[in-house]
Design a protein around this motif. Structure first.
Motif, PDB file in Angstrom:
ATOM      1  N   LYS A  19      19.571  21.816   5.688  1.00 53.75           N
ATOM      2  CA  LYS A  19      20.408  22.902   5.195  1.00 53.75           C
ATOM      3  C   LYS A  19      20.672  23.892   6.335  1.00 53.75           C
ATOM      4  O   LYS A  19      19.873  23.980   7.274  1.00 53.75           O
ATOM      5  CB  LYS A  19      19.687  23.629   4.059  1.00 53.75           C
ATOM      6  CG  LYS A  19      19.252  22.746   2.908  1.00 53.75           C
ATOM      7  CD  LYS A  19      18.445  23.540   1.896  1.00 53.75           C
ATOM      8  CE  LYS A  19      17.968  22.666   0.752  1.00 53.75           C
ATOM      9  NZ  LYS A  19      17.168  23.444  -0.233  1.00 53.75           N
ATOM     10  N   PRO A  20      21.723  24.665   6.240  1.00 52.22           N
ATOM     11  CA  PRO A  20      21.977  25.673   7.286  1.00 52.22           C
ATOM     12  C   PRO A  20      20.807  26.624   7.492  1.00 52.22           C
ATOM     13  O   PRO A  20      20.554  27.064   8.624  1.00 52.22           O
ATOM     14  CB  PRO A  20      23.210  26.403   6.754  1.00 52.22           C
ATOM     15  CG  PRO A  20      23.932  25.374   5.946  1.00 52.22           C
ATOM     16  CD  PRO A  20      22.841  24.575   5.290  1.00 52.22           C
ATOM     17  N   GLU A  21      20.059  26.902   6.435  1.00 51.75           N
ATOM     18  CA  GLU A  21      18.919  27.815   6.567  1.00 51.75           C
ATOM     19  C   GLU A  21      17.739  27.190   7.296  1.00 51.75           C
ATOM     20  O   GLU A  21      16.754  27.876   7.580  1.00 51.75           O
ATOM     21  CB  GLU A  21      18.476  28.331   5.200  1.00 51.75           C
ATOM     22  CG  GLU A  21      18.253  27.256   4.160  1.00 51.75           C
ATOM     23  CD  GLU A  21      19.451  27.078   3.241  1.00 51.75           C
ATOM     24  OE1 GLU A  21      20.604  27.054   3.766  1.00 51.75           O
ATOM     25  OE2 GLU A  21      19.250  26.931   2.018  1.00 51.75           O
ATOM     26  N   ASP A  22      17.817  25.917   7.618  1.00 50.80           N
ATOM     27  CA  ASP A  22      16.793  25.270   8.445  1.00 50.80           C
ATOM     28  C   ASP A  22      17.038  25.510   9.936  1.00 50.80           C
ATOM     29  O   ASP A  22      16.210  25.137  10.769  1.00 50.80           O
ATOM     30  CB  ASP A  22      16.763  23.761   8.194  1.00 50.80           C
ATOM     31  CG  ASP A  22      16.317  23.415   6.778  1.00 50.80           C
ATOM     32  OD1 ASP A  22      16.928  22.507   6.175  1.00 50.80           O
ATOM     33  OD2 ASP A  22      15.362  24.036   6.283  1.00 50.80           O
ATOM     34  N   THR A  23      18.162  26.121  10.257  1.00 51.45           N
ATOM     35  CA  THR A  23      18.482  26.393  11.653  1.00 51.45           C
ATOM     36  C   THR A  23      17.452  27.338  12.264  1.00 51.45           C
ATOM     37  O   THR A  23      17.185  28.414  11.730  1.00 51.45           O
ATOM     38  CB  THR A  23      19.884  27.009  11.765  1.00 51.45           C
ATOM     39  OG1 THR A  23      20.852  26.060  11.331  1.00 51.45           O
ATOM     40  CG2 THR A  23      20.191  27.424  13.195  1.00 51.45           C
ATOM     41  N   ALA A  24      16.852  26.908  13.372  1.00 44.72           N
ATOM     42  CA  ALA A  24      15.797  27.688  14.026  1.00 44.72           C
ATOM     43  C   ALA A  24      15.350  26.950  15.281  1.00 44.72           C
ATOM     44  O   ALA A  24      15.710  25.785  15.493  1.00 44.72           O
ATOM     45  CB  ALA A  24      14.610  27.887  13.095  1.00 44.72           C
ATOM     46  N   VAL A  25      14.531  27.634  16.067  1.00 45.93           N
ATOM     47  CA  VAL A  25      13.785  26.957  17.121  1.00 45.93           C
ATOM     48  C   VAL A  25      12.477  26.473  16.502  1.00 45.93           C
ATOM     49  O   VAL A  25      11.770  27.243  15.856  1.00 45.93           O
ATOM     50  CB  VAL A  25      13.510  27.892  18.309  1.00 45.93           C
ATOM     51  CG1 VAL A  25      12.686  27.165  19.376  1.00 45.93           C
ATOM     52  CG2 VAL A  25      14.816  28.398  18.907  1.00 45.93           C
ATOM     53  N   TYR A  26      12.212  25.200  16.666  1.00 46.53           N
ATOM     54  CA  TYR A  26      11.015  24.587  16.096  1.00 46.53           C
ATOM     55  C   TYR A  26       9.959  24.398  17.184  1.00 46.53           C
ATOM     56  O   TYR A  26      10.262  23.916  18.287  1.00 46.53           O
ATOM     57  CB  TYR A  26      11.359  23.246  15.452  1.00 46.53           C
ATOM     58  CG  TYR A  26      12.039  23.398  14.112  1.00 46.53           C
ATOM     59  CD1 TYR A  26      13.343  23.882  14.034  1.00 46.53           C
ATOM     60  CD2 TYR A  26      11.380  23.074  12.932  1.00 46.53           C
ATOM     61  CE1 TYR A  26      13.973  24.046  12.806  1.00 46.53           C
ATOM     62  CE2 TYR A  26      11.994  23.234  11.702  1.00 46.53           C
ATOM     63  CZ  TYR A  26      13.290  23.723  11.643  1.00 46.53           C
ATOM     64  OH  TYR A  26      13.904  23.881  10.427  1.00 46.53           O
ATOM     65  N   TYR A  27       8.724  24.752  16.837  1.00 38.60           N
ATOM     66  CA  TYR A  27       7.596  24.663  17.751  1.00 38.60           C
ATOM     67  C   TYR A  27       6.489  23.818  17.125  1.00 38.60           C
ATOM     68  O   TYR A  27       6.314  23.825  15.903  1.00 38.60           O
ATOM     69  CB  TYR A  27       7.005  26.044  18.035  1.00 38.60           C
ATOM     70  CG  TYR A  27       7.947  27.045  18.647  1.00 38.60           C
ATOM     71  CD1 TYR A  27       8.762  27.837  17.843  1.00 38.60           C
ATOM     72  CD2 TYR A  27       7.997  27.223  20.019  1.00 38.60           C
ATOM     73  CE1 TYR A  27       9.628  28.770  18.399  1.00 38.60           C
ATOM     74  CE2 TYR A  27       8.856  28.154  20.585  1.00 38.60           C
ATOM     75  CZ  TYR A  27       9.660  28.919  19.773  1.00 38.60           C
ATOM     76  OH  TYR A  27      10.511  29.839  20.332  1.00 38.60           O
TER      77      TYR A  27
END
Length: 121
Positions: A85-93
């Motif tokens: 989903k668009p709300e999953d957009t992020a930098v993942y660590y």
């Protein structure tokens, strides 16, 4: 050392698989967590896999869509992300800690660099 990879641009409803490769230690000896941080937001826990019994924990926002797994032969932890989903957009660590599996980022000792995930049409 932890190396996260696999991010990219994907359309809503699409999938990505993130990898967290470890060097210098065995992933089977640590609990490994995935976290994400969107612009202007705090870092949040997404999922973790325990060192002891391979049990897993997921944030409510990703349950049923994300799956964490560990390949001890490759010394790598994966995060399969489906139905993005668009709300999953992020930098993942990814991060490692010797304590039981938790989604609290302040309890993790070792961190890799992030990989950008962008969900957009």
């Amino acid at each position: 050392q932890l190396q996260a990879s696999g991010g990219g641009l994907v359309q809503p409803g699409g999938s990505l698989r993130l990898s967290c490769a470890a060097s210098g230690f065995r992933v089977s000896s640590y609990s490994i967590g995935w976290f994400r941080q969107a612009p202007g937001k705090e870092r949040e826990g997404v999922s973790c896999i325990a060192t002891s019994d391979f049990s897993t924990v997921y944030a409510d926002s990703v349950k049923g869509r994300f799956t964490i797994s560990r390949d001890t032969a490759k010394n790598t932890v994966f995060l399969q992300m489906n139905s993005l989903k668009p709300e999953d957009t992020a930098v993942y660590y990814c991060a490692a800690e010797t304590r039981p599996c938790t989604l609290r980022p302040d309890l993790y000792d070792y961190w890799g660099q992030g990989t950008q995930v962008t969900v957009s049409s």
